[in-house]
Design a protein around this motif. Structure first.
Motif, PDB file in Angstrom:
ATOM      1  N   LEU A  13      58.772  12.471  58.005  1.00 44.73           N
ATOM      2  CA  LEU A  13      57.970  12.008  59.133  1.00 44.73           C
ATOM      3  C   LEU A  13      56.846  11.122  58.613  1.00 44.73           C
ATOM      4  N   VAL A  14      56.925   9.870  58.938  1.00 44.85           N
ATOM      5  CA  VAL A  14      55.946   8.893  58.452  1.00 44.85           C
ATOM      6  C   VAL A  14      55.094   8.405  59.609  1.00 44.85           C
ATOM      7  N   ALA A  15      53.793   8.503  59.439  1.00 41.51           N
ATOM      8  CA  ALA A  15      52.853   7.961  60.424  1.00 41.51           C
ATOM      9  C   ALA A  15      52.354   6.601  59.951  1.00 41.51           C
ATOM     10  N   GLY A  16      52.317   5.669  60.853  1.00 40.59           N
ATOM     11  CA  GLY A  16      51.719   4.374  60.570  1.00 40.59           C
ATOM     12  C   GLY A  16      50.337   4.306  61.191  1.00 40.59           C
ATOM     13  N   VAL A  17      49.387   3.702  60.479  1.00 41.87           N
ATOM     14  CA  VAL A  17      48.000   3.629  60.953  1.00 41.87           C
ATOM     15  C   VAL A  17      47.492   2.194  60.834  1.00 41.87           C
ATOM     16  N   ASP A  18      46.802   1.743  61.859  1.00 42.95           N
ATOM     17  CA  ASP A  18      46.189   0.419  61.820  1.00 42.95           C
ATOM     18  C   ASP A  18      44.877   0.451  62.585  1.00 42.95           C
ATOM     19  N   GLU A  19      44.083  -0.594  62.391  1.00 39.31           N
ATOM     20  CA  GLU A  19      42.782  -0.690  63.055  1.00 39.31           C
ATOM     21  C   GLU A  19      42.634  -2.043  63.713  1.00 39.31           C
ATOM     22  N   VAL A  20      41.727  -2.088  64.667  1.00 41.07           N
ATOM     23  CA  VAL A  20      41.329  -3.344  65.306  1.00 41.07           C
ATOM     24  C   VAL A  20      39.822  -3.302  65.493  1.00 41.07           C
ATOM     25  N   ASP A 105      54.545  13.835  57.231  1.00 41.26           N
ATOM     26  CA  ASP A 105      54.754  14.130  55.810  1.00 41.26           C
ATOM     27  C   ASP A 105      54.037  13.108  54.936  1.00 41.26           C
ATOM     28  N   ARG A 106      53.902  11.903  55.463  1.00 47.22           N
ATOM     29  CA  ARG A 106      53.262  10.821  54.712  1.00 47.22           C
ATOM     30  C   ARG A 106      52.645   9.854  55.701  1.00 47.22           C
ATOM     31  N   VAL A 107      51.584   9.185  55.259  1.00 48.85           N
ATOM     32  CA  VAL A 107      50.890   8.225  56.110  1.00 48.85           C
ATOM     33  C   VAL A 107      50.850   6.875  55.411  1.00 48.85           C
ATOM     34  N   LEU A 108      51.221   5.837  56.132  1.00 53.64           N
ATOM     35  CA  LEU A 108      51.168   4.476  55.615  1.00 53.64           C
ATOM     36  C   LEU A 108      50.079   3.727  56.379  1.00 53.64           C
TER      37      LEU A 108
END
Length: 224
Positions: A13-20, A105-108
């Motif tokens: 399970l991979v979470a993707g993270v971004d900002e604005v 499980d991991r965060v990108l």
């Protein structure tokens, strides 16, 4: 154009993270974290900056409906001024990951650095155009912040916030000089500090803000 997506291997399970919102002079920095469901793919994902506003708005509810988990988080103006924009962004990213209903499980993370997280994480340069979950996160964060800027335009007219979203455009900088800083402006950013200093000088000289704006407009016009 086909995008060379990074796809998680196996059942990870991979979470993707971004900002604005790191660069604007006003408003919160907004982040999002998304865990996509491989059984419910979403067509049209891409870096939010490469999509039209209409396309982002169309994808926003689809991502929320089809993702395994998602969370939109933020760091407020006061936190940005207290911590600095980098650390406030890291804090907002931590909040987005912590707010997920499913533990990844991991965060990108889009970019070149990661916040401290309780699970493995890694930065991905240009991740919003390489990792589907990061692209989805970029869309959630972008749409959420843009909507907020539309609302703030109504509260603080004259700055053009709905158009420039708080970024230091000539229109925004001119409004800062003429109208001064508002409660949503980031005091730790130099153009805002300059505007506050200018108002302070005018106050010391006994000039009210409206008259000070007229004087500054006259000075600008006569120097052209």
């Amino acid at each position: 154009m086909m995008i060379d997506w990074y796809v998680p291997v196996g059942d990870e399970l991979v979470a993707g993270v971004d900002e604005v919102g790191r660069g604007p002079l006003c408003g919160a920095v907004v982040t999002a974290a998304v865990i996509l469901d491989p059984l419910r793919p979403i067509e049209g994902l891409n870096d939010s900056k490469k999509l039209t506003a209409a396309r982002r708005e169309a994808l926003f509810p689809i991502i929320q409906e089809r993702a395994l988990a998602w969370c939109i988080a933020r760091a407020e103006v006061e936190e940005i001024d207290q911590l600095n924009i980098l650390h406030a962004t890291m804090l907002a990213m931590q909040r987005a990951v912590a707010g997920l209903s499913v533990r990844p499980d991991r965060v990108l993370i889009d970019g070149n650095r990661c916040p401290a997280l309780p699970m493995p994480s890694e930065p991905v340069i240009k991740g919003d155009s390489r990792v589907p979950a990061i692209a989805a996160a970029s869309i959630l964060a972008k749409v959420s912040r843009d909507r907020e800027m539309q609302e703030l335009e109504l509260l603080y007219p004259g700055y053009g916030i709905a158009q420039h979203k708080g970024y230091p455009t000539p229109v925004h900088l001119s409004a800062l000089r003429e109208l001064g800083a508002t409660a949503i402006h980031r005091r730790s950013f130099s153009p805002v500090r300059d505007a506050l200093a200018s108002v302070a000088v005018d106050s010391d000289l006994g000039v009210d803000q409206a008259e000070a704006g007229r004087i500054r407009r006259h000075a600008v016009n006569t120097s052209l």
